[in-house]
Write a protein that holds these residues in place. Structure first.
Motif, short mmCIF file in Angstrom:
data_model
loop_
_atom_site.label_atom_id
_atom_site.label_comp_id
_atom_site.label_asym_id
_atom_site.label_seq_id
_atom_site.Cartn_x
_atom_site.Cartn_y
_atom_site.Cartn_z
N PHE A 1 -14.07 -15.96 8.48
CA PHE A 1 -15.29 -15.94 7.67
C PHE A 1 -15.51 -17.28 7.00
O PHE A 1 -16.61 -17.85 7.05
N ASP A 2 -14.46 -17.81 6.36
CA ASP A 2 -14.56 -19.12 5.69
C ASP A 2 -14.96 -20.21 6.68
O ASP A 2 -15.78 -21.08 6.37
N ASN A 3 -14.39 -20.16 7.88
CA ASN A 3 -14.69 -21.14 8.91
C ASN A 3 -16.16 -21.07 9.31
O ASN A 3 -16.83 -22.09 9.48
N THR A 4 -16.67 -19.85 9.44
CA THR A 4 -18.08 -19.68 9.79
C THR A 4 -18.98 -20.24 8.69
O THR A 4 -19.96 -20.93 8.98
N VAL A 5 -18.64 -19.97 7.45
CA VAL A 5 -19.43 -20.49 6.33
C VAL A 5 -19.41 -22.02 6.34
O VAL A 5 -20.44 -22.67 6.18
N LEU A 6 -18.23 -22.59 6.57
CA LEU A 6 -18.13 -24.05 6.60
C LEU A 6 -18.93 -24.65 7.75
O LEU A 6 -19.59 -25.67 7.59
N ARG A 7 -18.90 -24.01 8.91
CA ARG A 7 -19.69 -24.51 10.05
C ARG A 7 -21.18 -24.49 9.72
O ARG A 7 -21.91 -25.43 10.07
N LEU A 8 -21.63 -23.43 9.08
CA LEU A 8 -23.05 -23.35 8.70
C LEU A 8 -23.41 -24.44 7.69
O LEU A 8 -24.48 -25.05 7.77
N GLN A 9 -22.50 -24.70 6.74
CA GLN A 9 -22.76 -25.74 5.75
C GLN A 9 -22.81 -27.11 6.42
O GLN A 9 -23.66 -27.94 6.09
N VAL A 10 -21.90 -27.35 7.36
CA VAL A 10 -21.89 -28.64 8.06
C VAL A 10 -23.17 -28.81 8.87
O VAL A 10 -23.78 -29.88 8.86
N LYS A 11 -23.59 -27.73 9.54
CA LYS A 11 -24.82 -27.81 10.33
C LYS A 11 -26.02 -28.11 9.43
O LYS A 11 -26.86 -28.95 9.77
N LYS A 12 -26.07 -27.46 8.27
CA LYS A 12 -27.16 -27.70 7.32
C LYS A 12 -27.14 -29.14 6.84
O LYS A 12 -28.19 -29.80 6.75
N LEU A 13 -25.95 -29.65 6.53
CA LEU A 13 -25.83 -31.05 6.08
C LEU A 13 -26.22 -32.03 7.18
O LEU A 13 -26.87 -33.04 6.92
N GLN A 14 -25.82 -31.73 8.41
CA GLN A 14 -26.18 -32.61 9.53
C GLN A 14 -27.69 -32.65 9.71
O GLN A 14 -28.26 -33.72 9.94
N ASN A 15 -28.33 -31.49 9.59
CA ASN A 15 -29.78 -31.44 9.71
C ASN A 15 -30.44 -32.25 8.59
O ASN A 15 -31.42 -32.96 8.83
N LYS A 16 -29.92 -32.15 7.39
CA LYS A 16 -30.47 -32.89 6.26
C LYS A 16 -30.29 -34.40 6.46
O LYS A 16 -31.20 -35.19 6.20
N ILE A 17 -29.11 -34.79 6.93
CA ILE A 17 -28.85 -36.21 7.21
C ILE A 17 -29.80 -36.72 8.28
O ILE A 17 -30.38 -37.80 8.15
N ASP A 18 -29.97 -35.93 9.35
CA ASP A 18 -30.90 -36.32 10.41
C ASP A 18 -32.32 -36.47 9.87
O ASP A 18 -33.03 -37.42 10.21
N GLU A 19 -32.71 -35.54 9.01
CA GLU A 19 -34.04 -35.58 8.42
C GLU A 19 -34.22 -36.85 7.57
O GLU A 19 -35.24 -37.54 7.67
N LEU A 20 -33.22 -37.15 6.76
CA LEU A 20 -33.31 -38.33 5.89
C LEU A 20 -33.27 -39.63 6.69
O LEU A 20 -34.01 -40.57 6.39
N THR A 21 -32.41 -39.70 7.69
CA THR A 21 -32.32 -40.94 8.47
C THR A 21 -33.55 -41.12 9.34
O THR A 21 -33.99 -42.24 9.56
N ALA A 22 -34.14 -40.02 9.81
CA ALA A 22 -35.35 -40.12 10.61
C ALA A 22 -36.50 -40.66 9.77
O ALA A 22 -37.25 -41.52 10.23
#
Length: 57
Positions: free
Chosen positions: A24-45
């Motif tokens: 469960f913790d791993n799944t939560v962390l993966r979702l958080q990483v994905k969200k952060l990656q999307n935000k980074i992509d959005e900001l860098t774009a």
């Protein structure tokens, strides 16, 4: 012998519980990483689009 079976059952139950929590913790962390990656992509774009193009000399 019966005590060993009870202890083994307890150990197995505890292992399964901890393993389930880790999954469960791993799944939560993966979702958080994905969200952060999307935000980074959005900001860098947006920054890439804001960079003025160099004039050809």
């Amino acid at each position: 012998m019966k005590n060993l079976q009870v202890e083994a059952s307890d150990v197995i139950a505890e292992y399964r519980e901890k393993n389930s929590q880790l999954e469960f913790d791993n799944t939560v962390l993966r979702l958080q990483v994905k969200k952060l990656q999307n935000k980074i992509d959005e900001l860098t774009a947006s920054k890439k689009n804001d960079v003025p193009k160099k004039a050809n000399k």
